[in-house]
Design an enzyme around this catalytic site. Structure first.
Site, short mmCIF file in Angstrom:
data_model
loop_
_atom_site.label_atom_id
_atom_site.label_comp_id
_atom_site.label_asym_id
_atom_site.label_seq_id
_atom_site.Cartn_x
_atom_site.Cartn_y
_atom_site.Cartn_z
N HIS A 32 32.90 76.43 -49.26
CA HIS A 32 31.48 76.75 -49.26
C HIS A 32 30.59 75.52 -49.40
CE1 HIS A 32 32.43 80.78 -48.65
NE2 HIS A 32 31.29 81.28 -49.08
N ASP A 82 24.92 81.04 -58.98
CA ASP A 82 24.27 82.27 -58.54
C ASP A 82 25.22 83.16 -57.75
OD1 ASP A 82 21.98 81.30 -59.64
OD2 ASP A 82 21.06 80.70 -57.74
N GLU A 91 15.34 81.63 -64.21
CA GLU A 91 15.23 80.99 -62.90
C GLU A 91 13.83 81.26 -62.34
OE1 GLU A 91 18.22 81.34 -59.90
OE2 GLU A 91 19.87 80.77 -61.22
C1 LIG Z 1 26.02 81.25 -51.18
C2 LIG Z 1 26.17 80.04 -52.06
C3 LIG Z 1 25.55 79.99 -53.29
C4 LIG Z 1 25.69 78.89 -54.12
N1 LIG Z 1 25.08 78.90 -55.33
C5 LIG Z 1 25.25 77.86 -56.17
C6 LIG Z 1 24.65 77.86 -57.44
O1 LIG Z 1 23.97 78.79 -57.83
N2 LIG Z 1 24.87 76.81 -58.25
C7 LIG Z 1 25.65 75.76 -57.87
O2 LIG Z 1 25.84 74.86 -58.68
N3 LIG Z 1 26.20 75.71 -56.66
C8 LIG Z 1 26.01 76.74 -55.80
N4 LIG Z 1 26.57 76.68 -54.56
C9 LIG Z 1 27.24 75.45 -54.14
C10 LIG Z 1 28.70 75.46 -54.51
O3 LIG Z 1 28.87 75.30 -55.88
C11 LIG Z 1 29.41 74.30 -53.84
O4 LIG Z 1 29.20 74.34 -52.46
C12 LIG Z 1 30.89 74.32 -54.12
O5 LIG Z 1 31.45 73.10 -53.70
C13 LIG Z 1 31.55 75.45 -53.39
O6 LIG Z 1 32.80 75.72 -53.96
P1 LIG Z 1 34.07 75.86 -53.03
O7 LIG Z 1 35.12 76.40 -53.91
O8 LIG Z 1 33.80 76.60 -51.79
O9 LIG Z 1 34.34 74.31 -52.76
P2 LIG Z 1 34.68 73.55 -51.39
O10 LIG Z 1 33.52 73.59 -50.50
O11 LIG Z 1 35.96 74.05 -50.86
O12 LIG Z 1 34.87 72.07 -51.98
C14 LIG Z 1 33.78 71.32 -52.47
C15 LIG Z 1 34.22 69.88 -52.78
O13 LIG Z 1 35.08 69.89 -53.90
C16 LIG Z 1 36.38 69.45 -53.54
N5 LIG Z 1 37.32 70.36 -54.18
C17 LIG Z 1 37.51 71.68 -53.94
N6 LIG Z 1 38.44 72.17 -54.75
C18 LIG Z 1 38.86 71.15 -55.52
C19 LIG Z 1 39.81 71.02 -56.55
N7 LIG Z 1 40.55 72.06 -56.97
N8 LIG Z 1 39.99 69.81 -57.13
C20 LIG Z 1 39.26 68.74 -56.73
N9 LIG Z 1 38.35 68.81 -55.77
C21 LIG Z 1 38.14 69.99 -55.17
C22 LIG Z 1 36.44 69.51 -52.03
O14 LIG Z 1 37.33 68.56 -51.48
C23 LIG Z 1 35.01 69.23 -51.66
O15 LIG Z 1 34.76 67.86 -51.66
C24 LIG Z 1 26.45 77.77 -53.70
C25 LIG Z 1 27.06 77.79 -52.45
C26 LIG Z 1 26.93 78.91 -51.64
C27 LIG Z 1 27.58 78.90 -50.30
#
Ligand SMILES: Cc1cc2nc3c(=O)[nH]c(=O)nc-3n(C[C@H](O)[C@H](O)[C@H](O)COP(=O)(O)OP(=O)(O)OC[C@H]3O[C@@H](n4cnc5c(N)ncnc54)[C@H](O)[C@@H]3O)c2cc1C
Ligand SMILES: *[C@@H]1O[C@H](CO)[C@@H](O)[C@H](O)[C@H]1NC(C)=O
Ligand SMILES: *[C@@H]1O[C@H](CO)[C@@H](O)[C@H](O)[C@H]1NC(C)=O
Ligand SMILES: *[C@@H]1O[C@H](CO)[C@@H](O)[C@H](O)[C@H]1NC(C)=O
Ligand SMILES: *[C@@H]1O[C@H](CO)[C@@H](O)[C@H](O)[C@H]1NC(C)=O
Ligand SMILES: *[C@@H]1O[C@H](CO)[C@@H](O)[C@H](O)[C@H]1NC(C)=O
Ligand SMILES: *[C@@H]1O[C@H](CO)[C@@H](O)[C@H](O)[C@H]1NC(C)=O
Length: 553
Positions: A125, A188, A299
């Protein structure tokens, strides 16, 4: 100075070279812009084939509990932002921590004979390719999820839960609720992984009270860039612990995390009120985050054009408020919506109204604009998922998301709001604009996360979706230009903003993002991921391909 000149230097003086090399390599921004330099979704075609056939067979022959696949790389080629596209060479589906360690060690061992990088992929994400690894290995962290989430209720200690780094927050919530417990700090949206949010911060309406999610972790298990499996905490290997928290995936892969828990409430009183005056709005927000025992969640969001109040994907508030909100008349002015919540249990059901009324009486919102509802705790926390289901049904979820998240020091928030909400933005642009303050004196300052240097700063999140408009044109370019105008304004007005979920194209920008903390960040990179194998999609460091491993020098 490029790598070529550093190589020449090496021949002259090996020891000095070591030091200078570290600085050079670690400060180097990838010159290859192949990782998604283009704003449209496309596959780069102008690249040299980066790896020899023996790489395939050597990866394929690793003895793993899980498996490596080469034919499902498309699942790891893009992310939620839907703008960057870059398939890896292979996807690791780990069954155990040692699978991850083996692959890391193998790649380290291949050294300069391969260009392989490694990206952990949580739920994918990210917004700008941060979880991609062009022609590298993507680790599907969700494969590491273990069926049993272990909860420690603790008599003498605070309760906690031990989870896999690939676990989704929604699953942790469901599991801990069975024991009357819950993590304290959230995002969120809960369909994100523990490793993904802990690599950034994890900020939501509870952060003013408990700090971000990276503030609510007791212990981590990490596979470093050297393939070592290390347990770390505030007391044990604390440098690695704080490096990884907010560390943008640069230092190691989070395979397990111990998350702090507190008692879970049953219900949530969820309230929205409107303001037409930004000063009054922000004054009230700041008042609420400074109070002990006031609301549990604070918020807010901006409504540039009233018509969008009803279309905004995040406004799935309660079935009832749609009618109420549509009856609210405004003259097309920009409005500010304060959103607060108070948690409560059955026994407090009678006093909750009195309590919230007292808190609301201290605020100066437009009296006729109070919308309130009572929902189960899990429905409140999982609110965005309801909107996701609706948008998916309309084909409006998997569209480009040119999001921009900024942290703005309190001293300049008025200047920012005046210009951006009145002059730069003309509508809500198909998405919410969140804005709320936090007091970071309650946050742990030892993590890798970069914030403005004032105690109080605002998170301002522009969260548009680029969808085809009525004339069939996609407004992505327009939205990107608008983001650029916001950033340019901040620069011109000398507002010391920091990006959250940062994304930069040049070394100069990354250095300026980290400011005085750049040296430490780079030093830690050298210590834990000396070849710069990890999380190449962040584009902070480039893998050292042509040189022997630093640790051997
Ligand atoms: C609909 C939506 C709402 C959101 N709302 C919020 C919010 O309210 N507050 C907020 O803070 N953020 C929010 N986000 C952002 C979100 O926290 C970040 O995009 C986060 O990186 C997504 O998590 P993911 O598991 O999909 O990570 P990914 O996109 O898969 O990874 C993100 C980064 O972290 C690294 N990574 C992933 N897993 C690991 C691991 N286990 N160890 C080390 N590195 C790792 C990846 O290589 C990459 O660089 C939101 C995103 C979306 C799409
Ligand atoms: C993006 O890539 C496409 C296809 O390669 C190209 O036609 C387009 O001009 C590029 N756009 C930008 C902004 O570079
Ligand atoms: C690594 O990439 C560089 C260019 O980016 C290329 O010249 C080199 O041959 C590649 N190495 C391998 C082993 O594929
Ligand atoms: C921020 O928190 C610190 C520490 O709790 C406190 O001293 C300070 O008054 C708070 N600031 C505001 C504006 O609430
Ligand atoms: C609000 O949006 C509507 C429809 O998109 C538009 O017609 C109207 O001019 C906008 N109002 C303002 C104040 O921008
Ligand atoms: C919402 O509306 C329904 C039916 O109109 C009503 O029964 C219910 O009490 C309302 N809920 C709230 C929170 O106002
Ligand atoms: C649709 O978007 C395009 C590109 O941004 C723009 O030029 C056009 O005016 C838009 N049309 C409408 C009806 O909004």
């Amino acid at each position: 100075m490029g790598l070529a000149s550093s190589l020449r230097f090496r021949r002259r003086n090996n020891k000095t070279f070591l030091r200078i090399f570290m600085i050079l390599v670690l400060s180097c921004i990838p010159g290859r812009t192949n990782l998604c330099s283009n704003h449209s979704v496309s596959t780069p075609t102008d690249l040299p084939p980066s790896n020899h056939p023996h790489i395939y067979s050597s990866l394929d022959s690793l003895d793993l509990e899980g498996y490596i696949s080469f034919n499902d790389v498309h699942i790891a080629a893009k992310d939620f932002g839907n703008r960057y596209h870059s398939p890896p060479l292979a996807v690791l589906h780990p069954r155990s921590v040692s699978d991850i360690s083996s692959v890391m060690k193998h790649i380290l061992h291949l050294g300069s004979t391969s260009n392989l990088t490694v990206a952990a992929r949580g739920h994918g994400h990210s917004l700008q390719g941060q979880a991609l690894a062009h022609q590298g290995v993507v680790i599907s962290m969700e494969s590491l999820r273990s069926p049993d989430i272990k909860i420690y209720k603790g008599k003498h200690q605070q309760p906690y839960v031990d989870v896999s780094g690939g676990e989704l927050w929604i699953n942790i919530l469901r599991e801990t609720l069975k024991h009357g417990l819950s993590p304290k700090s959230w995002t969120d949206y809960l369909h994100l992984t523990v490793g993904g949010t802990l690599s950034n911060a994890g900020i939501s309406g509870q952060a003013f009270k408990y700090g971000p999610q990276i503030n609510n972790v007791y212990q981590l298990e990490i596979v470093t860039g050297k393939g070592e499996v290390v347990t770390c905490s505030e007391k044990q290997n604390s440098e690695l612990f704080y490096s990884v928290l907010g560390g943008l995936g640069q230092f190691g892969i989070i395979t397990r995390a111990r998350i702090a828990l507190g008692p879970a409430p049953l219900m949530v009183k969820w309230i929205r009120v409107l303001y037409s005056d930004f000063s009054a709005f922000s004054r009230d927000q700041e008042h609420l985050i400074s109070k002990e025992n006031a609301f549990d969640y604070v918020e807010g969001f901006v409504i540039i054009n009233r018509t969008n109040l009803l279309n905004s994907w995040r406004s799935s508030f309660s079935p009832n408020d749609t009618t109420e909100a549509s009856q609210f008349k405004s003259d097309g002015k920009t409005l500010y919506c304060l959103e607060v919540a108070k948690y409560f249990n059955q026994e407090e059901a009678n006093s909750i109204n009195q309590e919230t009324e007292k808190l609301l009486s201290e605020l100066s919102y437009i009296p006729s604009t109070l919308f309130s509802s009572e929902v189960p705790y899990i429905d409140f926390l999982d609110r965005v998922h309801i909107a996701e289901i609706k948008l998916r049904a309309k084909g409006l979820w998997e569209v480009p998301h040119p999001w921009l998240n900024l942290l703005i020091p309190k001293s300049r928030i008025f200047d920012f709001a005046t210009e951006v909400f009145n002059n730069i933005l003309t509508s809500n642009n198909n998405g919410p604009i969140l804005i709320y303050p936090v007091n970071q004196s309650k946050w742990n300052k030892r993590t890798s996360m970069i914030t403005p240097n004032e105690d109080i700063f605002y998170l301002v999140a522009f969260l548009p979706s680029a969808v085809p408009n009525s004339s069939g044109k996609n407004d992505l370019e327009y939205l990107l230009k608008q983001n650029q105008r916001v950033l340019s304004f901040c620069e011109a007005a000398n507002i010391n903003v920091k990006q959250y979920l940062p994304h930069y194209e040049t070394q100069k920008e990354w250095r300026s993002h980290f400011g005085s903390r750049w040296e430490t960040f780079a030093k830690r990179k050298h210590a834990y991921d000396p070849l710069a194998i990890l999380a190449p999609g962040q584009r902070i460091f480039q893998k050292a391909t042509h040189l022997s491993p630093i640790q051997l020098l």
